[in-house]
Enzyme design. Structure first.
Site, short mmCIF file in Angstrom:
data_model
loop_
_atom_site.label_atom_id
_atom_site.label_comp_id
_atom_site.label_asym_id
_atom_site.label_seq_id
_atom_site.Cartn_x
_atom_site.Cartn_y
_atom_site.Cartn_z
CB SER A 42 -1.06 0.08 1.27
OG SER A 42 -0.08 -0.20 2.20
CG ASP A 248 -3.59 4.08 8.53
OD1 ASP A 248 -2.57 4.64 8.88
OD2 ASP A 248 -3.81 3.72 7.42
CG HIS A 251 -1.57 3.32 4.94
ND1 HIS A 251 -2.75 3.03 5.35
CD2 HIS A 251 -1.25 2.45 4.28
CE1 HIS A 251 -3.16 1.54 5.14
NE2 HIS A 251 -1.97 1.31 4.20
C1 LIG Z 1 -9.19 1.76 5.83
O1 LIG Z 1 -9.95 0.41 6.10
C2 LIG Z 1 -9.45 -0.55 5.62
C3 LIG Z 1 -10.43 -1.62 6.10
O2 LIG Z 1 -10.17 -1.83 7.49
C4 LIG Z 1 -7.91 -1.07 5.59
O3 LIG Z 1 -7.80 -2.12 4.71
C5 LIG Z 1 -7.43 0.17 4.84
O4 LIG Z 1 -5.89 0.00 4.91
C6 LIG Z 1 -7.66 1.82 5.66
N1 LIG Z 1 -7.09 2.69 5.09
C7 LIG Z 1 -6.48 3.78 5.60
C8 LIG Z 1 -5.78 4.52 4.68
O5 LIG Z 1 -6.67 3.72 6.81
#
Ligand SMILES: *[C@@H]1O[C@H](CO)[C@@H](O)[C@H](O)[C@H]1NC(C)=O
Ligand SMILES: *[C@@H]1O[C@H](CO)[C@@H](O)[C@H](O)[C@H]1NC(C)=O
Ligand SMILES: *[C@@H]1O[C@H](CO)[C@@H](O)[C@H](O)[C@H]1NC(C)=O
Ligand SMILES: *[C@@H]1O[C@H](CO)[C@@H](O)[C@H](O)[C@H]1NC(C)=O
Length: 277
Positions: A42, A248, A251
């Site tokens: 990602s 999160d 990222h």
């Molecule tokens: C958003 O949530 C999804 C599902 O939980 C996860 O796969 C994804 O990495 C998340 N993305 C971000 C940018 O937080």
């Protein structure tokens, strides 16, 4: 007569140089392109500016494209249908299709390379291949992701140009199990060797990113040690540790991706002969 031919060729050039067209430019495709493969998970695909709404569970992109990541008439991207189109963020929108894509390091990288070396680099062709959430085992030789990367890399050469480097940012998914973290070094070295073999480019420059994040602190350190300790010819490592992260905790933010793009560009420019640096 000569003048007539000259005038005709000027008209032809003016017509093929239309800046608004999204169509591949036949003339420029024959021009020598400096091609870069973007692969990993990602943080290579790009999640800068992507926020998850915790109440709805829907991820949205804020759409902010900083100046460093804006389109450039000399930067192209190989789309999902293996056609060169003008590059713009999100670079992986038609590749990492299961996820919401935001800003990654690719455009900032390309713009920084051009800013320093437009005369020697010419046009840049980016080949996005990264898929969010993938572990290194899913990238092993013969896997779907591996085959897709090699197929896209080979297709990128069809109209000329040459692959200058693989940019690789992956490993977060291998920090959830101790066994995977401990196996990372071997798997990574095998992967890099296989890519070079299949692209018939034994010295292909590879620039990888040491992890900024992952799942388990001790396992992140094991994978980082593997990355920072890799001892292969023409492999350089830039370290993303400490770059700002989205809420999160996994990222890279948009400003972090801009910074990373510049770090990757600096690392790439180190590969160029000193005489033209
Ligand atoms: C958003 O949530 C999804 C599902 O939980 C996860 O796969 C994804 O990495 C998340 N993305 C971000 C940018 O937080
Ligand atoms: C790729 O080709 C498919 C099938 O022709 C088409 O539906 C799709 O829109 C194309 N995608 C892009 C990004 O050009
Ligand atoms: C890698 O990811 C795949 C797909 O999510 C999973 O099946 C597998 O167990 C993971 N780890 C390894 C070492 O293959
Ligand atoms: C590239 O250019 C930027 C400024 O435009 C500069 O800060 C950076 O050091 C340069 N990098 C190299 C490797 O020349």
């Amino acid at each position: 007569m000569l003048l007539f031919v000259l005038v005709l060729s000027l008209v032809a050039q003016a017509c093929s140089a239309s800046p608004t067209t999204q169509q591949p430019n036949k003339k420029t495709d024959q021009h020598l392109k400096s091609i870069f493969i973007l692969a990993g998970q990602s943080n290579m695909a790009g999640r800068g500016g992507v926020v998850n709404d915790t109440t709805t569970g829907i991820a949205t992109c804020d759409g902010v494209v900083p100046p460093e990541c804006r389109p450039n008439p000399s930067v192209f991207r190989l789309n999902v249908n293996l056609t060169w189109v003008k590059a713009s963020e999100p670079l992986h929108a038609d590749i990492d299709v299961e996820k919401t894509n935001g800003i990654g390091p690719g455009m900032a990288f390309a713009n920084a390379v051009l800013a320093n070396h437009s005369s020697t680099v010419g046009q840049i062709g980016l080949v996005p291949c990264a898929i969010g959430g993938t572990n290194i085992t899913q990238w092993r030789r013969g896997s779907f992701l591996y085959n897709q990367m090699i197929r896209r890399a080979k297709a990128s050469l069809q109209n000329g140009g040459s692959i200058r480097a693989l940019l690789w940012y992956q490993g977060e998914s291998d920090t959830a199990s101790r066994e995977d973290a401990l196996s990372y070094k071997n798997r990574l070295e095998t992967l890099f060797g296989d890519v070079r073999l299949d692209l018939q480019s034994p010295d292909l420059p590879i620039i990888q990113v040491a992890l900024a994040s992952g799942y388990e602190a001790t396992l992140i350190e094991i994978v980082r040690e593997a990355q920072l300790g890799i001892d292969l010819l023409n492999v350089r490592t830039v370290d993303a540790k400490g770059l700002p992260l989205e809420p999160d905790g996994l990222h890279l933010t948009t400003p972090a991706q801009v910074e990373l793009g510049k770090m990757l560009a600096d690392a790439y420019l180190q590969f160029l002969p000193i005489a033209i640096r």
